[in-house]
Design a protein around this motif. Sequence first.
Motif, PDB file in Angstrom:
ATOM      1  N   LEU A 126       0.809  -1.217   0.000  1.00 23.66           N
ATOM      2  CA  LEU A 126       0.000   0.000   0.000  1.00 23.66           C
ATOM      3  C   LEU A 126       0.843   1.268   0.000  1.00 23.66           C
ATOM      4  O   LEU A 126       0.475   2.251  -0.613  1.00 23.66           O
ATOM      5  CB  LEU A 126      -0.958  -0.015   1.191  1.00 23.66           C
ATOM      6  CG  LEU A 126      -2.063  -1.065   1.012  1.00 23.66           C
ATOM      7  CD1 LEU A 126      -2.782  -1.334   2.313  1.00 23.66           C
ATOM      8  CD2 LEU A 126      -3.037  -0.606  -0.065  1.00 23.66           C
ATOM      9  N   ASP A 127       1.982   1.221   0.699  1.00 20.73           N
ATOM     10  CA  ASP A 127       2.875   2.379   0.654  1.00 20.73           C
ATOM     11  C   ASP A 127       3.971   2.080  -0.358  1.00 20.73           C
ATOM     12  O   ASP A 127       4.939   1.376  -0.072  1.00 20.73           O
ATOM     13  CB  ASP A 127       3.473   2.650   2.030  1.00 20.73           C
ATOM     14  CG  ASP A 127       4.430   3.844   1.996  1.00 20.73           C
ATOM     15  OD1 ASP A 127       4.643   4.408   0.903  1.00 20.73           O
ATOM     16  OD2 ASP A 127       4.955   4.200   3.061  1.00 20.73           O
ATOM     17  N   MET A 128       3.802   2.584  -1.572  1.00 13.76           N
ATOM     18  CA  MET A 128       4.742   2.274  -2.652  1.00 13.76           C
ATOM     19  C   MET A 128       5.708   3.421  -2.912  1.00 13.76           C
ATOM     20  O   MET A 128       6.340   3.466  -3.968  1.00 13.76           O
ATOM     21  CB  MET A 128       3.977   1.976  -3.948  1.00 13.76           C
ATOM     22  CG  MET A 128       3.034   0.799  -3.849  1.00 13.76           C
ATOM     23  SD  MET A 128       2.515   0.226  -5.481  1.00 13.76           S
ATOM     24  CE  MET A 128       0.940  -0.539  -5.074  1.00 13.76           C
ATOM     25  N   SER A 129       5.841   4.338  -1.957  1.00 17.89           N
ATOM     26  CA  SER A 129       6.671   5.517  -2.238  1.00 17.89           C
ATOM     27  C   SER A 129       8.099   5.132  -2.619  1.00 17.89           C
ATOM     28  O   SER A 129       8.693   5.730  -3.525  1.00 17.89           O
ATOM     29  CB  SER A 129       6.656   6.459  -1.028  1.00 17.89           C
ATOM     30  OG  SER A 129       6.949   5.757   0.162  1.00 17.89           O
ATOM     31  N   ARG A 130       8.647   4.127  -1.953  1.00 16.78           N
ATOM     32  CA  ARG A 130      10.027   3.723  -2.261  1.00 16.78           C
ATOM     33  C   ARG A 130      10.115   3.137  -3.671  1.00 16.78           C
ATOM     34  O   ARG A 130      11.144   3.264  -4.341  1.00 16.78           O
ATOM     35  CB  ARG A 130      10.518   2.717  -1.222  1.00 16.78           C
ATOM     36  CG  ARG A 130      10.815   3.379   0.131  1.00 16.78           C
ATOM     37  CD  ARG A 130      10.802   2.398   1.292  1.00 16.78           C
ATOM     38  NE  ARG A 130      11.728   1.309   1.132  1.00 16.78           N
ATOM     39  CZ  ARG A 130      11.703   0.178   1.857  1.00 16.78           C
ATOM     40  NH1 ARG A 130      10.765   0.007   2.787  1.00 16.78           N
ATOM     41  NH2 ARG A 130      12.597  -0.764   1.658  1.00 16.78           N
ATOM     42  N   LEU A 131       9.042   2.495  -4.106  1.00 14.92           N
ATOM     43  CA  LEU A 131       9.046   1.951  -5.471  1.00 14.92           C
ATOM     44  C   LEU A 131       8.946   3.075  -6.494  1.00 14.92           C
ATOM     45  O   LEU A 131       9.566   3.015  -7.561  1.00 14.92           O
ATOM     46  CB  LEU A 131       7.882   0.968  -5.653  1.00 14.92           C
ATOM     47  CG  LEU A 131       7.899  -0.262  -4.752  1.00 14.92           C
ATOM     48  CD1 LEU A 131       6.657  -1.111  -4.995  1.00 14.92           C
ATOM     49  CD2 LEU A 131       9.162  -1.087  -4.989  1.00 14.92           C
TER      50      LEU A 131
ATOM     51  N   VAL B 284      -4.650  -0.329  -6.584  1.00 16.50           N
ATOM     52  CA  VAL B 284      -4.537   0.446  -7.827  1.00 16.50           C
ATOM     53  C   VAL B 284      -4.257   1.910  -7.501  1.00 16.50           C
ATOM     54  O   VAL B 284      -3.347   2.537  -8.064  1.00 16.50           O
ATOM     55  CB  VAL B 284      -5.828   0.323  -8.671  1.00 16.50           C
ATOM     56  CG1 VAL B 284      -5.843   1.358  -9.794  1.00 16.50           C
ATOM     57  CG2 VAL B 284      -5.973  -1.082  -9.232  1.00 16.50           C
ATOM     58  N   LYS B 285      -5.021   2.435  -6.550  1.00 21.99           N
ATOM     59  CA  LYS B 285      -4.817   3.831  -6.140  1.00 21.99           C
ATOM     60  C   LYS B 285      -3.405   4.039  -5.585  1.00 21.99           C
ATOM     61  O   LYS B 285      -2.732   5.035  -5.900  1.00 21.99           O
ATOM     62  CB  LYS B 285      -5.867   4.225  -5.093  1.00 21.99           C
ATOM     63  CG  LYS B 285      -5.742   5.665  -4.605  1.00 21.99           C
ATOM     64  CD  LYS B 285      -6.869   6.024  -3.647  1.00 21.99           C
ATOM     65  CE  LYS B 285      -6.856   7.522  -3.313  1.00 21.99           C
ATOM     66  NZ  LYS B 285      -5.594   7.987  -2.733  1.00 21.99           N
ATOM     67  N   ALA B 286      -2.956   3.092  -4.779  1.00 19.71           N
ATOM     68  CA  ALA B 286      -1.613   3.204  -4.186  1.00 19.71           C
ATOM     69  C   ALA B 286      -0.547   3.246  -5.277  1.00 19.71           C
ATOM     70  O   ALA B 286       0.410   4.020  -5.197  1.00 19.71           O
ATOM     71  CB  ALA B 286      -1.362   2.036  -3.233  1.00 19.71           C
ATOM     72  N   ALA B 287      -0.711   2.411  -6.297  1.00 23.81           N
ATOM     73  CA  ALA B 287       0.262   2.383  -7.402  1.00 23.81           C
ATOM     74  C   ALA B 287       0.267   3.718  -8.134  1.00 23.81           C
ATOM     75  O   ALA B 287       1.323   4.293  -8.430  1.00 23.81           O
ATOM     76  CB  ALA B 287      -0.066   1.240  -8.359  1.00 23.81           C
ATOM     77  N   HIS B 288      -0.907   4.210  -8.427  1.00 24.80           N
ATOM     78  CA  HIS B 288      -1.027   5.492  -9.116  1.00 24.80           C
ATOM     79  C   HIS B 288      -0.420   6.618  -8.295  1.00 24.80           C
ATOM     80  O   HIS B 288       0.396   7.412  -8.787  1.00 24.80           O
ATOM     81  CB  HIS B 288      -2.503   5.783  -9.414  1.00 24.80           C
ATOM     82  CG  HIS B 288      -2.732   7.189  -9.869  1.00 24.80           C
ATOM     83  ND1 HIS B 288      -3.098   8.204  -8.989  1.00 24.80           N
ATOM     84  CD2 HIS B 288      -2.607   7.764 -11.080  1.00 24.80           C
ATOM     85  CE1 HIS B 288      -3.196   9.337  -9.658  1.00 24.80           C
ATOM     86  NE2 HIS B 288      -2.907   9.103 -10.926  1.00 24.80           N
ATOM     87  N   ASP B 289      -0.794   6.676  -7.012  1.00 24.80           N
ATOM     88  CA  ASP B 289      -0.352   7.782  -6.155  1.00 24.80           C
ATOM     89  C   ASP B 289       1.170   7.820  -6.007  1.00 24.80           C
ATOM     90  O   ASP B 289       1.751   8.897  -5.831  1.00 24.80           O
ATOM     91  CB  ASP B 289      -0.986   7.669  -4.760  1.00 24.80           C
ATOM     92  CG  ASP B 289      -2.481   7.958  -4.785  1.00 24.80           C
ATOM     93  OD1 ASP B 289      -2.986   8.370  -5.857  1.00 24.80           O
ATOM     94  OD2 ASP B 289      -3.150   7.748  -3.751  1.00 24.80           O
ATOM     95  N   ALA B 290       1.802   6.631  -6.047  1.00 26.17           N
ATOM     96  CA  ALA B 290       3.252   6.577  -5.819  1.00 26.17           C
ATOM     97  C   ALA B 290       4.053   6.753  -7.105  1.00 26.17           C
ATOM     98  O   ALA B 290       5.277   6.734  -7.080  1.00 26.17           O
ATOM     99  CB  ALA B 290       3.611   5.244  -5.171  1.00 26.17           C
ATOM    100  N   GLY B 291       3.358   6.921  -8.230  1.00 27.35           N
ATOM    101  CA  GLY B 291       4.078   7.140  -9.476  1.00 27.35           C
ATOM    102  C   GLY B 291       4.510   5.861 -10.184  1.00 27.35           C
ATOM    103  O   GLY B 291       5.350   5.897 -11.087  1.00 27.35           O
ATOM    104  N   LEU B 292       3.924   4.734  -9.800  1.00 27.82           N
ATOM    105  CA  LEU B 292       4.174   3.509 -10.561  1.00 27.82           C
ATOM    106  C   LEU B 292       3.519   3.646 -11.928  1.00 27.82           C
ATOM    107  O   LEU B 292       2.544   4.387 -12.086  1.00 27.82           O
ATOM    108  CB  LEU B 292       3.598   2.294  -9.817  1.00 27.82           C
ATOM    109  CG  LEU B 292       4.452   1.611  -8.747  1.00 27.82           C
ATOM    110  CD1 LEU B 292       5.544   0.753  -9.389  1.00 27.82           C
ATOM    111  CD2 LEU B 292       5.071   2.581  -7.752  1.00 27.82           C
ATOM    112  N   ARG B 293       4.049   2.930 -12.892  1.00 26.73           N
ATOM    113  CA  ARG B 293       3.499   3.018 -14.247  1.00 26.73           C
ATOM    114  C   ARG B 293       2.908   1.717 -14.743  1.00 26.73           C
ATOM    115  O   ARG B 293       2.100   1.721 -15.660  1.00 26.73           O
ATOM    116  CB  ARG B 293       4.609   3.467 -15.212  1.00 26.73           C
ATOM    117  CG  ARG B 293       5.085   4.889 -14.925  1.00 26.73           C
ATOM    118  CD  ARG B 293       6.297   5.273 -15.744  1.00 26.73           C
ATOM    119  NE  ARG B 293       6.881   6.500 -15.215  1.00 26.73           N
ATOM    120  CZ  ARG B 293       8.158   6.859 -15.383  1.00 26.73           C
ATOM    121  NH1 ARG B 293       8.989   6.077 -16.079  1.00 26.73           N
ATOM    122  NH2 ARG B 293       8.607   7.976 -14.866  1.00 26.73           N
ATOM    123  N   GLU B 294       3.336   0.597 -14.176  1.00 29.94           N
ATOM    124  CA  GLU B 294       2.920  -0.699 -14.716  1.00 29.94           C
ATOM    125  C   GLU B 294       2.437  -1.633 -13.608  1.00 29.94           C
ATOM    126  O   GLU B 294       3.050  -1.704 -12.541  1.00 29.94           O
ATOM    127  CB  GLU B 294       4.088  -1.341 -15.470  1.00 29.94           C
ATOM    128  CG  GLU B 294       4.551  -0.494 -16.659  1.00 29.94           C
ATOM    129  CD  GLU B 294       5.612  -1.192 -17.477  1.00 29.94           C
ATOM    130  OE1 GLU B 294       5.304  -1.637 -18.592  1.00 29.94           O
ATOM    131  OE2 GLU B 294       6.759  -1.289 -16.983  1.00 29.94           O
TER     132      GLU B 294
END
Lengths: 333, 333
Positions: free
Chosen positions: A88-93, A113-123
């Motif tokens: 849920l906390d993907m900031s490091r990713l 999905v929201k967590a991925a988007h919020d942290a700047g993940l792309r895939e």
Amino acid sequence: MTPQRTDQLQTPALIVDNDLLQQNLDTMATALPGARLRPHVKAHKCTALARRQYDVGHHGFTCATIREVEGMAKAGLGEDLLLANEVLDMSRLGVLVTEGHRITVAVDSAQTVKAAHDAGLREVVVDVNVGLPRCGCAPEDAGTLADLARSNGLHVRGVMGYEGHLMMAEPIAEKRHRTEESMELLLRAHEDVGGELVTAGGTGTYAVNTWANEIQAGSYALMDTAYGSLDIPFAQALSVLGTVISVSPKWAVADVGLKALGMDHGNPSIPGARVLFCSDEHITFAPEEPVSVGDLVHVLPAHVDPTVALHEALYLVHGDEILERWTVDLRGW
Amino acid sequence: MTPQRTDQLQTPALIVDNDLLQQNLDTMATALPGARLRPHVKAHKCTALARRQYDVGHHGFTCATIREVEGMAKAGLGEDLLLANEVLDMSRLGVLVTEGHRITVAVDSAQTVKAAHDAGLREVVVDVNVGLPRCGCAPEDAGTLADLARSNGLHVRGVMGYEGHLMMAEPIAEKRHRTEESMELLLRAHEDVGGELVTAGGTGTYAVNTWANEIQAGSYALMDTAYGSLDIPFAQALSVLGTVISVSPKWAVADVGLKALGMDHGNPSIPGARVLFCSDEHITFAPEEPVSVGDLVHVLPAHVDPTVALHEALYLVHGDEILERWTVDLRGW
């Protein structure tokens, strides 16, 4: 002084037989060459070992934790890393993505999905429940989740499932049949999701799972004791070296305790001895032939993955000679 | 950013309730003040916690590994360290002795006496088997071993025994009676050995073992789940904080897997839920009340000591507030 031979090691120490390891890696690379295998690093938590897997042709890797992803990226192995787990906390990713590493994460809910988007993940891949009661959305929900991800600007690379409940299924025909049923769920989800990846499997099903287009096996490299009963062509390459520290008339004690062993599958074994019990830093065993204080013993853990996670290093050996010391650098979270 | 509240922690994370910890330390320091207790650091592997034990009056400590001895000495807690275990390569301990730390080691054989002498150790205790099938010489051999140690120029501080097989004995009268029998063996050995120390015991027998003149309890500080069934006045101060990462109709999953848990005593528990199974990085559980993705859960490990050994840090908390981060700095060997 750097130890040159195993009898110079501070025990307990993790020992990996170099020939057996390489044989395992080569056997798997022949069966599932290149991108057909996405080796799971959770089994060894060691970038030096992952580099060996890279060198036999597998350039994408599977990870179970953020720390594993970070460590692989920093070791220069970040061409295509899949975090096959929900976080849920993907900031490091997100930081790794901005640094240019290719990071894909599993999602199975609107929140992830929201967590991925919020942290700047792309895939992302959509994680689908294929029968193991753990993570993964219901197959019929996968398409909706993929749509949600795309509407959040995420690229959906495909679907993921893990038929972990079938790793030990026997006989092989039964395993194949049940794996097919399980993968039918995944392929049905894939029809709704799209994308190039159908990623699944493990060491127990690598030979029968012909429906996934990449297999996430990890245990095959060091080879797990529990898998030893299966008819698969991998050898146990890892043991824990210990020293006999005390001998009594009816038992002996070595310095390989439960803090040096993954204990979730029960007690370890010692060839040529009956293991009586483990304490924090001791294993009490009844040897078939007399042993002496100072003798070395090889203890075979009942579960390799969590055993490795307890140690700072793997010692790669050829017989008694130490070839290399590999840091277990992917531990922690 | 340093986390200020538990909901900012990367999970899984070890949480220690500061009030309960201090209460446990104070309760024990009242029951066994000062040198009557030689706290065993294996239970927490943390010099910051050991410092708290020092501050309530215990200045001698028990260790299980060379690394624990080294770490305690380097943390300035090396006034009187007992390695309550047999080791054969004591060179690292010899270095500490020359640096001025007081290190005493257990010996139970001619080989371990020789190892202590060869490495420059100066003080030993004779480890006596008092009923647990592990290390320790036969009581009748203790005097001879003490003579051998003295003839090697070693100061023999006394005897050590560990009635580990009695920690869970019930009812209390039975425990007291069997502990007395066990300690009679140790006192008989002490007659032959001499010296000021009769060191034994643990959290399970601290209240009944009135024969040893110092008790080696460790688990009381964080308090182990297994000991929870005993009628002793210590509270479980440690849990593993996890995040719910996936929710299905019949179960939920949190990110506290078997690599974050000592599993030798079996599955952990979650208050208000039924634990179904643990995987490497997951716990699947059936909650009594619905949970949501992102919720925090407290997982209670079945065995505290090996759980702590899997983590880099303990977070000392008051409610949701993080007071301090303590490194688990005594891990490894």
